[in-house]
Design an enzyme around this catalytic site. Structure first.
Site, PDB file in Angstrom:
ATOM      1  N   ARG A 101       0.810  -1.223   0.000  1.00 17.84           N
ATOM      2  CA  ARG A 101       0.000   0.000   0.000  1.00 17.84           C
ATOM      3  C   ARG A 101       0.838   1.266   0.000  1.00 17.84           C
ATOM      4  NH1 ARG A 101      -4.017   0.457   4.393  1.00 17.84           N
ATOM      5  NH2 ARG A 101      -2.254   0.025   5.742  1.00 17.84           N
ATOM      6  N   ASP A 125      -0.893  -7.476   2.871  1.00 18.64           N
ATOM      7  CA  ASP A 125      -1.184  -8.690   3.630  1.00 18.64           C
ATOM      8  C   ASP A 125      -2.679  -9.008   3.645  1.00 18.64           C
ATOM      9  OD1 ASP A 125       1.428  -9.166   4.301  1.00 18.64           O
ATOM     10  OD2 ASP A 125       1.335  -7.963   6.128  1.00 18.64           O
ATOM     11  N   ASP A 315       0.317  -5.833  15.978  1.00 15.53           N
ATOM     12  CA  ASP A 315       1.341  -6.690  15.373  1.00 15.53           C
ATOM     13  C   ASP A 315       2.001  -7.608  16.387  1.00 15.53           C
ATOM     14  OD1 ASP A 315       0.870  -5.651  12.893  1.00 15.53           O
ATOM     15  OD2 ASP A 315       2.633  -4.369  12.824  1.00 15.53           O
TER      16      ASP A 315
END
Length: 451
Positions: A101, A125, A315
């Site tokens: 992106r 992803d 994450d």
């Protein structure tokens, strides 16, 4: 038409679990900062130098994108020098801009310098929808005309982009970064309300300030940018990668090892370290890094919720869930950032983990997914021994969690889709090997048919 058989390489990791990690490793620079800084260099025609850059796939993709529009780049070890005297091309191809992106961040710089740009719809992803509507609406507020057609965004501006007050519906990291970069050269003042404030964003602000930008962090998630006429070149050393730090720390605990992470920064890991303390997991901090010390006693179960910074980072959720499979009791994980980030748990179940997914909010953090059918809460019962198996990586963080699970599993695991790991981590397999892990990169020839 006859089909033609051809041989292609499909590398994977072969991991033999059970080896304790011991020793010292130096952390790489932050993946989530370097690509944004490379794009920010497009704001000036002067030379910029970035030090401590991580050598990974996302960096190379971003360098390729900049090169395609006219940048000159030189990568010497972990120092990247780049200069974009002129923009030669304003149409970014799918080959250089469609795999992640990052191309959406190039809209502001190219609009400032050329008044027009087109980019492909972004990839990335597979962790649920990650629309760029926040970016598009904010850029429109700043005076850009943006049309979506045939899988591309065509953007133009009539004169200089102008400042605006942009209220984000959610503290999106990349949208905040986009408006920081774009507003630095916009006419007037831009206010980003409900902005993200991650350490990587602060590091980007440091670089932009060195380039001559005027940016203030205000209370209540507001960032104020006073646009300037021109930015100049600058040099900057990136902060270390806190995701890599968390991954290697958890690998240490899973394998009952003892590892010193040179370059680990306490201020970027405060919430993670607090969570370790709640689980009675040992670590020692000094001025140069952090030592993580594991033992054979299973840590207690815990209730955990992801949140925007300074909360527990989304994450970190996947690797931490692997750790919870070895905790004593029933742990709860509530994911509030992405609605579809527990897909990787099916592989953990296949390895022997006891994991259940639920659509209810099993936590107290205000959640966008309440009363919706997204499986965004997870219950983990442990400790459970894990068994080696074949694993297919769907995205960067899930892939790292698979590697962590394989490191503590009994027997061998074959981990495929390692291009995701190599896109987001610098030589992770080599670092693990240096600490004593039994992990090797296997080149495997696969026969494919071409029609």
């Amino acid at each position: 038409m006859n089909s033609i058989a051809t041989s292609v390489s499909a590398p994977h990791y072969l991991i033999r679990g059970g080896a304790a990690l011991n020793g010292e490793v130096k952390l790489s620079g932050a993946k989530n900062a370097v690509t944004k800084m490379v794009i920010a260099s497009l704001l000036t025609s002067e030379e910029c130098t970035l030090r401590n850059v991580p050598l990974l796939g996302d960096l190379y993709l971003t360098m390729k994108l900049c090169e395609s529009v006219g940048s000159w780049l030189r990568l010497d070890d972990h120092t990247l020098t780049l200069r974009t005297e002129n923009i030669d091309k304003t149409s970014i191809t799918t080959e250089v801009g469609g795999l992640n992106r990052i191309a959406v961040l190039a809209l502001g710089p190219l609009l400032h310098r050329c008044g027009e740009v087109s980019i492909p719809a972004p990839g990335g992803d597979r962790i649920g929808p990650r629309p760029i509507n926040f970016h598009i609406e904010g850029l429109r507020q700043m005076g850009a005309t943006i049309v979506e057609r045939d899988g591309r965004y065509y953007c133009t501006t009539n004169g200089r982009l102008r400042g605006a007050t942009i209220k984000l519906p959610f503290p999106s990291v990349m949208a905040t970064e986009n408006f920081l970069i774009t507003a630095s050269l916009a006419k007037g003042v831009t206010i980003i309300e409900n902005a993200a404030t991650e350490p990587e964003i602060v590091d980007l602000i440091k670089l932009l300030q060195k380039m001559g930008a005027i940016i203030e962090l205000r209370v209540d998630r507001r960032i104020v940018i006073e646009g300037v006429e021109k930015l100049h070149g600058a040099s900057h050393t990136l902060l270390s990668d806190r995701n890599e730090a968390v991954s290697l720390a958890i690998a240490t605990y899973l394998t009952h090892g003892d590892v010193y992470l040179r370059g680990a920064q306490q201020d970027t890991l405060l919430t993670f370290l607090n969570t370790l303390s709640k689980m009675n997991l040992r670590f020692d901090i000094d001025d140069e890094g952090i030592r993580f010390i594991g033992d054979t006693t299973p840590p207690p179960a815990i209730a955990l919720e992801t949140d925007v910074h300074p909360g527990f980072m989304t994450d970190w959720q996947q690797p931490f869930t692997v750790l919870l499979t070895q905790a004593n009791g029933m742990s709860v994980v509530h994911e509030t950032i992405y609605e579809d980030r527990f897909g990787y748990t099916s592989a953990l179940i296949g390895m022997g983990a006891h994991v259940g997914l639920y659509s209810k909010c099993l936590g107290e953090v205000p959640c966008r997914f309440r009363e919706k059918e997204h499986l965004h809460s997870c219950v983990v019962s442990g400790p459970t021994p894990l068994k080696g198996t074949r694993l297919d990586i769907p995205d960067i963080r899930a892939g790292c969690s698979y590697i962590l699970a394989a490191l503590c599993a009994e027997g061998e695991s074959h981990v495929y889709g390692i291009e995701h790991i190599e896109r987001g981590y610098e030589h992770l397999d080599a670092k693990l090997r240096s600490l004593g892990a039994h992990i090797e990169r296997v080149e495997e020839a696969v026969t494919a048919s071409l029609n």
